[in-house]
Write a protein that holds these residues in place. Structure first.
Motif: not given
Length: 380
Positions: A272-276, A278-286
């Motif tokens: 997800l970080n590579n395709t969309q 790190h903001v998208a990755g952070d939202n997933m983690l939160k």
């Protein structure tokens, strides 16, 4: 002479001639021989005299201020003004210590009272009637007054048995010393009303200091709590971080029967970080952190790595905990995310680290199955 200003302070203005003749504004001229001597006055020049007999009433004592009259740089006469100690006291009666202070003027050369609030005029200052208790300079009060010093002394007056406070200082007029004497009871009378105010001020200061002290404790405690919270909190998710997790593990080495450890690992974070981004990755983690902590509680949930979470549940059997876990996984999948999880139950014979390791091992098995199901190789 007719325009010379005569008031209550100056009872008479006159001229003294070289023949000791006194020419007065009013009344007849008088031969002042035996009372005033022109040559003696001439030797002193412009000056204020000591006590001298009145020209008409011998029992009255006068103080005269002489000013020379010159012609061709030669003194041909003296003009003088006359006043009496009583006139000075009447004209100048300052209220010192509410009228309880006694002001005296002593001629230093003779030690005589020139002006005195107790009518001791033309008598000598006598220290033998006083017992010296304390003095600021020198050894005796008489010595200080006659030598033109300034200072203070505390004495006991034998005639009244009162303790008196003396303040003395030299005057620039002639060779005089001003002395103020005040009974002890009046010295402190002026400050007694201040006592209550002073006590209230001290009390207010003490209260202010106590309030300030507690305020400092409050803000310091708040700062320390804030620092402790920041040190133990994951900045992204708001969960407890690895520091807090390790502290928990160190203080609960022996497993608690019925406690469950649930280990989570987020699947697909790297992709997800590579395709969309790190903001998208952070939202997933939160989002995942919020779902886990909502079920297991913020105090029991930790983010221990980039994509790893650990939660604990107490006093529940394993089937009940797995049911709770299933509900968490379903809620995560509804958000189009996926996590691998593992669960292990503590027993009295298992240490906490053993329980955590068992939960982690189950999580990795589930993670491997997930990646096989989507046809991808598991990273790491």
């Amino acid at each position: 002479m007719n325009i010379y200003y005569v008031n209550s302070n100056i009872s008479e203005a006159a001229i003294l001639t070289p023949r000791n003749e006194v020419i007065r504004i009013s009344g007849k001229d008088i031969d002042a021989t035996g009372i005033l001597d022109f040559n003696s006055v001439l030797a002193k020049g412009e000056h204020i005299s000591t006590l001298q007999r009145d020209l008409e009433i011998p029992s009255v004592l006068d103080i005269r201020s002489f000013v020379p009259i010159r012609k061709d740089d030669r003194t041909i006469a003296f003009i003088y003004g006359t006043t009496t100690p009583a006139g000075i006291i009447d004209a100048w009666s300052p209220e010192v210590y509410n009228g309880h202070g006694i002001i005296s003027i002593i001629e230093r050369d003779t030690g005589k009272y020139l002006i005195d609030g107790q009518n001791r005029i033309n008598t000598y200052f006598d220290e033998s009637t006083l017992k010296l208790l304390a003095i600021s300079t020198g050894e005796t009060l008489d010595e200080n007054i006659k030598s033109g010093k300034s200072g203070y002394a505390i004495v006991r007056d034998h005639s009244t048995n009162e303790i008196m406070y003396y303040c003395y200082l030299p005057m620039t007029i002639a060779n005089w010393e001003m002395v103020l004497s005040v009974p002890e009871k009046y010295v402190y009378e002026a400050v007694r009303p201040m006592h209550i105010g002073l006590y209230l001020l001290i009390a207010a200061e003490a209260i202010s200091l106590i309030i300030y002290f507690f305020y400092i404790i409050h803000i310091t405690t708040g700062s320390l709590k804030g620092m402790e919270r920041r040190a133990n909190m994951d900045a992204l998710t708001g969960l407890q971080n690895r520091n807090r997790y390790e502290y928990f593990c160190q203080h609960l080495q022996q497993g608690t029967d019925g406690m469950a450890c649930i280990y989570f690992d987020v699947n697909g974070l790297h992709e997800l970080n590579n395709t969309q981004g790190h903001v998208a990755g952070d939202n997933m983690l939160k989002t995942i952190a919020s779902i886990i902590s909502a079920e297991f509680g913020e105090n029991n949930t930790y983010r221990i790595g980039g994509d790893e979470f650990v939660a604990f549940r107490y006093e529940r059997d394993e089937q009940a905990v797995r049911k709770d876990l299933r509900r968490v996984l379903d809620d995560i999948e509804k958000e189009n995310y996926h996590v691998a999880s593992g669960l292990a139950m503590a027993t009295p014979d298992k240490k906490l680290l053993t329980v955590i390791k068992l939960a982690e091992e189950e999580m990795y098995r589930n993670k491997e199955l997930y990646y096989k199901s989507i046809g991808k190789e598991m990273r790491g």
